[in-house]
Write a protein that holds these residues in place. Structure first.
Motif, mmCIF file in Angstrom:
data_model
loop_
_atom_site.group_PDB
_atom_site.id
_atom_site.type_symbol
_atom_site.label_atom_id
_atom_site.label_comp_id
_atom_site.label_asym_id
_atom_site.label_seq_id
_atom_site.Cartn_x
_atom_site.Cartn_y
_atom_site.Cartn_z
ATOM 1 N N VAL A 59 0.834 -1.203 0.000
ATOM 2 C CA VAL A 59 0.000 0.000 0.000
ATOM 3 C C VAL A 59 0.867 1.250 0.000
ATOM 4 C CG1 VAL A 59 -1.613 1.374 1.364
ATOM 5 C CG2 VAL A 59 -2.046 -1.034 1.015
ATOM 6 N N LEU A 60 0.530 2.179 -0.904
ATOM 7 C CA LEU A 60 1.154 3.495 -0.975
ATOM 8 C C LEU A 60 0.046 4.539 -0.864
ATOM 9 C CD1 LEU A 60 3.012 3.009 -4.405
ATOM 10 C CD2 LEU A 60 3.775 2.127 -2.209
ATOM 11 N N GLU A 61 0.396 5.716 -0.390
ATOM 12 C CA GLU A 61 -0.551 6.826 -0.418
ATOM 13 C C GLU A 61 -0.417 7.582 -1.729
ATOM 14 O OE1 GLU A 61 -1.368 8.295 4.135
ATOM 15 O OE2 GLU A 61 0.385 9.089 3.107
ATOM 16 N N ASN A 62 -1.525 8.159 -2.166
ATOM 17 C CA ASN A 62 -1.487 9.049 -3.320
ATOM 18 C C ASN A 62 -0.850 10.369 -2.884
ATOM 19 O OD1 ASN A 62 -2.014 10.855 -5.403
ATOM 20 N ND2 ASN A 62 -3.979 9.914 -5.892
ATOM 21 N N THR A 63 0.340 10.657 -3.377
ATOM 22 C CA THR A 63 1.067 11.860 -2.964
ATOM 23 C C THR A 63 1.067 12.929 -4.045
ATOM 24 O OG1 THR A 63 3.153 10.948 -3.780
ATOM 25 C CG2 THR A 63 2.582 10.492 -1.480
ATOM 26 N N GLY A 64 0.231 12.751 -5.063
ATOM 27 C CA GLY A 64 0.175 13.740 -6.127
ATOM 28 C C GLY A 64 1.212 13.539 -7.212
ATOM 29 N N GLY A 65 1.878 12.383 -7.225
ATOM 30 C CA GLY A 65 2.815 12.098 -8.303
ATOM 31 C C GLY A 65 4.119 11.465 -7.865
ATOM 32 N N TYR A 66 4.553 11.719 -6.617
ATOM 33 C CA TYR A 66 5.823 11.155 -6.156
ATOM 34 C C TYR A 66 5.782 9.632 -6.102
ATOM 35 C CZ TYR A 66 7.045 15.916 -4.668
ATOM 36 O OH TYR A 66 7.312 17.260 -4.630
ATOM 37 N N GLU A 67 4.568 9.076 -5.980
ATOM 38 C CA GLU A 67 4.438 7.623 -5.861
ATOM 39 C C GLU A 67 4.325 6.920 -7.207
ATOM 40 O OE1 GLU A 67 0.433 8.643 -7.056
ATOM 41 O OE2 GLU A 67 1.919 9.652 -5.799
ATOM 42 N N LEU A 68 4.139 7.672 -8.293
ATOM 43 C CA LEU A 68 3.781 7.060 -9.570
ATOM 44 C C LEU A 68 4.859 6.129 -10.110
ATOM 45 C CD1 LEU A 68 1.715 6.808 -11.799
ATOM 46 C CD2 LEU A 68 2.703 8.833 -12.881
ATOM 47 N N VAL B 66 -3.775 4.516 -2.176
ATOM 48 C CA VAL B 66 -4.955 4.875 -1.392
ATOM 49 C C VAL B 66 -4.986 6.369 -1.076
ATOM 50 C CG1 VAL B 66 -5.095 2.572 -0.391
ATOM 51 C CG2 VAL B 66 -3.821 4.350 0.802
ATOM 52 N N ASN B 67 -6.173 6.821 -0.710
ATOM 53 C CA ASN B 67 -6.390 8.214 -0.323
ATOM 54 C C ASN B 67 -5.767 8.478 1.053
ATOM 55 O OD1 ASN B 67 -7.562 10.634 0.698
ATOM 56 N ND2 ASN B 67 -9.275 10.401 -0.715
ATOM 57 N N PRO B 68 -4.893 9.472 1.192
ATOM 58 C CA PRO B 68 -4.252 9.738 2.489
ATOM 59 C C PRO B 68 -5.250 10.008 3.614
ATOM 60 C CG PRO B 68 -3.159 10.965 0.754
ATOM 61 C CD PRO B 68 -4.385 10.365 0.137
ATOM 62 N N ARG B 69 -6.388 10.628 3.289
ATOM 63 C CA ARG B 69 -7.378 10.920 4.326
ATOM 64 C C ARG B 69 -7.913 9.647 4.964
ATOM 65 N NH1 ARG B 69 -12.723 11.021 4.284
ATOM 66 N NH2 ARG B 69 -12.829 10.843 2.009
ATOM 67 N N GLN B 70 -8.123 8.618 4.146
ATOM 68 C CA GLN B 70 -8.628 7.358 4.681
ATOM 69 C C GLN B 70 -7.619 6.724 5.637
ATOM 70 O OE1 GLN B 70 -9.321 5.516 0.856
ATOM 71 N NE2 GLN B 70 -11.513 5.954 0.941
ATOM 72 N N VAL B 71 -6.343 6.859 5.302
ATOM 73 C CA VAL B 71 -5.304 6.307 6.179
ATOM 74 C C VAL B 71 -5.226 7.100 7.483
ATOM 75 C CG1 VAL B 71 -2.853 5.721 6.379
ATOM 76 C CG2 VAL B 71 -4.017 5.467 4.178
ATOM 77 N N PHE C 153 -8.047 6.073 9.643
ATOM 78 C CA PHE C 153 -7.754 4.750 10.199
ATOM 79 C C PHE C 153 -6.788 4.881 11.380
ATOM 80 C CE2 PHE C 153 -4.918 1.012 10.259
ATOM 81 C CZ PHE C 153 -5.845 0.000 10.467
ATOM 82 N N GLY C 154 -5.778 5.733 11.237
ATOM 83 C CA GLY C 154 -4.818 5.951 12.323
ATOM 84 C C GLY C 154 -5.478 6.505 13.568
ATOM 85 N N ARG C 155 -6.360 7.487 13.377
ATOM 86 C CA ARG C 155 -7.073 8.049 14.528
ATOM 87 C C ARG C 155 -7.950 6.998 15.190
ATOM 88 N NH1 ARG C 155 -8.256 12.305 10.702
ATOM 89 N NH2 ARG C 155 -6.795 14.048 10.951
ATOM 90 N N ALA C 156 -8.626 6.198 14.361
ATOM 91 C CA ALA C 156 -9.527 5.177 14.903
ATOM 92 C C ALA C 156 -8.782 4.122 15.705
ATOM 93 C CB ALA C 156 -10.303 4.508 13.767
#
Length: 311
Positions: free
Chosen positions: A50-59, A75-80, A83-86
């Motif tokens: 799993v990688l976060e979508n960083t706007g291009g650095y991950e491509l 994945v969307n960083p907000r979802q991660v 999840f971390g807060r939860a």
């Protein structure tokens, strides 16, 4: 070995965590570092990376992993973060983020991402440039409103003319790019056979939703962000909402949906029935958008052109 891998991607480096042996690794985010990262992962045979979508650095990393036949989810960083807060993990470092991504992978098992090939990536870049030029033209045009200085007005007009020339070049290249590839051309022909879907929207869908035709109706609705989400708890019954997914795709589909509500006989009847049953206009439009994208998904899966009798 299997297990789950989280990779925190930054501009200069990659932090990797593998949950089987609980090990951390760091690589440079360049061709050499990505090569070392892939070489490490191949014998591990992970269940999911799993990688976060960083706007291009991950491509570049995501492409390299996919080409090595390794399972990847972007994945969307907000979802991660949610999840971390939860799970009570509020601290934030690159190493902790990588560990959190691995745990997110193991717990949530997000869908593997279908990455476009080189030709599709070029088309995506052309579409992105077209969008930039349109936004630039709109910004310049807006500056002309209530403007009385003729020197500035002439400057703005000159810039708009230049943008229009560049926009025409990009649109011609997009058309030629699609025509050069039989599969893309066929898919676009299927898409524009749908009343309400024009050439621009068809190109956007081919670029931004390569998964079309490969998922079921519920999955594609959730991917776009038009699947209704329940908001019920105990005795409370809230309105069903939509959200998440690919916001840019929803935005691109919005005008096509409005056109379809007026000129696509099937969608027009569906839309009018929803309004007659008391649905708010925006709720009805979202429902039409969901119906439209699921029909398109089915058409591309089967290679069928628009047929109002089976829609």
């Amino acid at each position: 070995m299997n297990g789950f891998i989280g990779i925190d991607v930054a501009k200069g480096h990659l932090d990797l965590y593998e949950d089987v042996n609980k090990r951390h690794f760091r690589f440079e985010n360049n061709r050499t570092g990505i090569g070392k990262c892939v070489k490490l992962l191949i014998p591990l045979k992970p269940e999911l990376i799993v990688l976060e979508n960083t706007g291009g650095y991950e491509l570049e990393l995501a492409i390299a992993l996919t080409e090595a036949s390794l399972p990847v989810a972007v994945v969307n960083p907000r979802q991660v973060r949610d999840f971390g807060r939860a799970t009570g993990r509020l601290a934030k470092t690159d190493r902790i983020d990588a560990m959190l991504l691995a745990r997110y992978a193991a717990t949530m098992n997000p869908p593997r991402r279908v990455l476009p090939d080189g030709q599709a990536r070029r088309m995506k870049a052309l579409v992105a440039r077209r969008t930039q030029l349109i936004e630039m033209r709109m910004a310049e045009s807006n500056r002309r409103e209530h403007l009385h200085d003729q020197v500035i007005a002439r400057s703005i007009n000159a810039v708009v003319r230049t943008i229009n020339r560049e926009l025409k070049k990009i649109e011609q290249e997009l058309e030629a790019h699609i025509n050069r590839q039989a599969e893309l051309w066929r898919k676009k022909e299927v898409l524009i056979s749908v009343p309400g879907i024009g050439s621009t929207t068809a190109t956007m869908l081919l670029t931004e939703v390569p998964e079309l035709g490969q998922l079921n109706r519920r999955q594609i609705a959730a991917l776009i962000g038009v699947a209704p989400i329940n908001r019920d708890s105990g005795d409370f019954r809230g309105k069903r909402m939509t959200g998440g997914g690919r916001r840019g795709v929803r935005k691109g589909l919005y005008m096509s949906t409005i056109v379809a509500c007026h000129h696509n006989p099937v969608m027009k009847v569906f839309y009018q029935r929803l309004l007659k049953n008391g649905k708010a206009k925006m709720t009805a439009l979202i429902a039409v958008m969901r119906k439209l994208i699921t029909i398109i998904n089915s058409m591309l899966a089967k290679g069928d052109y628009w047929n109002p009798k089976t829609a």
